[in-house]
Design an enzyme around this catalytic site. Structure first.
Site, PDB file in Angstrom:
ATOM      1  N   MET A  32       7.946  11.351  10.904  1.00 57.30           N
ATOM      2  CA  MET A  32       7.052  12.487  10.645  1.00 57.30           C
ATOM      3  C   MET A  32       5.758  12.323  11.443  1.00 57.30           C
ATOM      4  SD  MET A  32       7.776  13.682   6.779  1.00 57.30           S
ATOM      5  CE  MET A  32       6.769  12.479   5.940  1.00 57.30           C
ATOM      6  N   LEU A  35       2.274   7.837  14.011  1.00 64.14           N
ATOM      7  CA  LEU A  35       3.028   6.604  14.261  1.00 64.14           C
ATOM      8  C   LEU A  35       2.145   5.352  14.170  1.00 64.14           C
ATOM      9  CD1 LEU A  35       5.270   7.785  17.256  1.00 64.14           C
ATOM     10  CD2 LEU A  35       5.716   7.917  14.789  1.00 64.14           C
ATOM     11  N   GLY A  38       4.846   0.030  12.112  1.00 64.05           N
ATOM     12  CA  GLY A  38       6.158   0.105  11.464  1.00 64.05           C
ATOM     13  C   GLY A  38       7.114   0.943  12.302  1.00 64.05           C
ATOM     14  N   HIS A  39       6.627   2.103  12.749  1.00 65.40           N
ATOM     15  CA  HIS A  39       7.449   2.958  13.612  1.00 65.40           C
ATOM     16  C   HIS A  39       7.771   2.235  14.924  1.00 65.40           C
ATOM     17  CE1 HIS A  39       5.185   6.119  11.202  1.00 65.40           C
ATOM     18  NE2 HIS A  39       6.436   6.448  10.963  1.00 65.40           N
TER      19      HIS A  39
HETATM   20  P1  AMP Z   1       7.951   8.479   8.220  1.00 62.85           P
HETATM   21  O1  AMP Z   1       7.258   8.867   9.492  1.00 62.85           O
HETATM   22  O2  AMP Z   1       7.025   8.002   7.155  1.00 62.85           O
HETATM   23  O3  AMP Z   1       8.936   9.519   7.754  1.00 62.85           O
HETATM   24  O4  AMP Z   1       8.823   7.210   8.585  1.00 62.85           O
HETATM   25  C1  AMP Z   1       9.720   7.225   9.660  1.00 62.85           C
HETATM   26  C2  AMP Z   1      10.546   5.975   9.609  1.00 62.85           C
HETATM   27  O5  AMP Z   1       9.703   4.834   9.700  1.00 62.85           O
HETATM   28  C3  AMP Z   1      11.336   5.831   8.304  1.00 62.85           C
HETATM   29  O6  AMP Z   1      12.623   5.332   8.595  1.00 62.85           O
HETATM   30  C4  AMP Z   1      10.511   4.826   7.532  1.00 62.85           C
HETATM   31  O7  AMP Z   1      11.262   4.073   6.609  1.00 62.85           O
HETATM   32  C5  AMP Z   1       9.992   3.944   8.650  1.00 62.85           C
HETATM   33  N1  AMP Z   1       8.796   3.211   8.226  1.00 62.85           N
HETATM   34  C6  AMP Z   1       7.692   3.701   7.626  1.00 62.85           C
HETATM   35  N2  AMP Z   1       6.820   2.707   7.349  1.00 62.85           N
HETATM   36  C7  AMP Z   1       7.398   1.550   7.767  1.00 62.85           C
HETATM   37  C8  AMP Z   1       7.014   0.177   7.752  1.00 62.85           C
HETATM   38  N3  AMP Z   1       5.847  -0.222   7.231  1.00 62.85           N
HETATM   39  N4  AMP Z   1       7.867  -0.742   8.264  1.00 62.85           N
HETATM   40  C9  AMP Z   1       9.069  -0.351   8.797  1.00 62.85           C
HETATM   41  N5  AMP Z   1       9.484   0.943   8.847  1.00 62.85           N
HETATM   42  C10 AMP Z   1       8.664   1.869   8.343  1.00 62.85           C
END
Ligand code: AMP
Length: 279
Positions: A32, A35, A38-39
């Site tokens: 989403m 970034l 984690g991303h």
């Molecule tokens: P989001 O942008 O929050 O929808 O997350 C996109 C992807 O990044 C999803 O697969 C999340 O699980 C992953 N994600 C979010 N935060 C972390 C993190 N701290 N460590 C690893 N992956 C993450």
């Protein structure tokens, strides 16, 4: 790096990259935006597994409840493109909501019983919205594999379930949670936290660590609960110890792996975190 908002252009872009008939493989990292590290770790893992990496950046209205933060969710598109370029991404797909969903949309993916428990109990319809957009992204981008973070453990488990139940031809890869040095799991929503909020939020990862150091379900739950109870500024939605694949609560005699998951509000910011526990 190809950047497109246009779903119709995706087939051509795949050809340009030599994906599919060209013999190259494509890994997709759905996000989403906003970034963070984690991303980035997901992008690096995708690079290890596929010839080309595609990223989708789409704040999916379908997965937000009416009282949730859809309109104020952080949108940092230019910075996101820089991250993608730095990480060697080949294709960025960033559709507009009106291009993703028909105004007379009727059909979506149902997350079933598993979508109504734990996270689904507090966010009704959220996991249906996630699965629907993920299936659409798979159909549009047609990746060989897709990488998701263990940070959203129930989401990852549900995506594996969807792929199995609906015979979706995409390999699902899970990636470990990236944390700040003090334990806080990285999240796009962390930027909402004030300095005081952030100190309160640390109780989540502390509680999970306390639980993960124990070996029986009862001890795990008790140790984690005690840490949360010591932080009155935290409004806990749930603390559960569940089967990794089904998210059903484990019994007191369970042995092997389980997921200790927590969700809580710090002020108006809702955070989730989890850890794998060996019982
Ligand atoms: P989001 O942008 O929050 O929808 O997350 C996109 C992807 O990044 C999803 O697969 C999340 O699980 C992953 N994600 C979010 N935060 C972390 C993190 N701290 N460590 C690893 N992956 C993450």
């Amino acid at each position: 790096m190809i950047v497109t908002r246009d779903r119709a252009g995706l087939v051509k872009e795949r050809e340009t990259l030599g994906v599919g008939a060209g013999g190259a493989t494509l890994g997709l990292v759905p996000t989403m935006g906003a970034l963070h590290e984690g991303h980035r770790s997901l992008l690096r893992l995708a690079h290890e597994k596929a010839d080309h990496v595609a990223v989708s950046i789409f704040v999916n209205p379908l997965q937000f409840g009416p009282a949730e933060d859809y309109s104020r969710y952080p949108r940092t598109f230019d910075a996101d493109l820089e991250v993608c370029a730095e990480e060697g991404v080949s294709l960025v797909f960033a559709p507009a909501p009106e291009d993703m969903y028909l105004p007379d949309r009727q059909v979506g993916v149902s997350a079933g019983r598993m979508g109504a428990i734990v996270e689904g109990e507090f966010r009704p319809g959220h996991l249906d919205g996630v699965l629907t957009v993920v299936l659409k992204l798979f159909n549009l981008v047609r990746p060989d594999l897709a990488v998701f973070g263990q940070k959203d453990a129930q989401q990852l488990a549900m995506i594996r379930r969807m792929v199995a139940d609906l015979d979706v031809p995409v390999s699902i890869v899970g990636a470990p949670t990236v944390r700040e040095p003090d334990g806080l799991a990285l999240s796009s929503r962390n930027r909402y936290l004030s300095r005081d909020d952030r100190a309160v939020a640390l109780a989540l990862s502390r509680a999970l660590a306390a639980g993960a150091a124990r070996r029986t379900p009862e001890e795990v739950r008790r140790a984690a609960r005690a840490v949360l109870a010591a932080e009155p500024a935290l409004a806990v939605d749930y603390l559960v110890l569940v089967h990794p694949a089904t998210f059903e609560e484990v019994g007191d005699d369970h042995s092997g792996e389980a997921i200790l998951a927590v969700a809580a509000k710090v002020g108006s910011t809702r955070l989730i975190d989890n850890v794998t526990v060996t019982l």
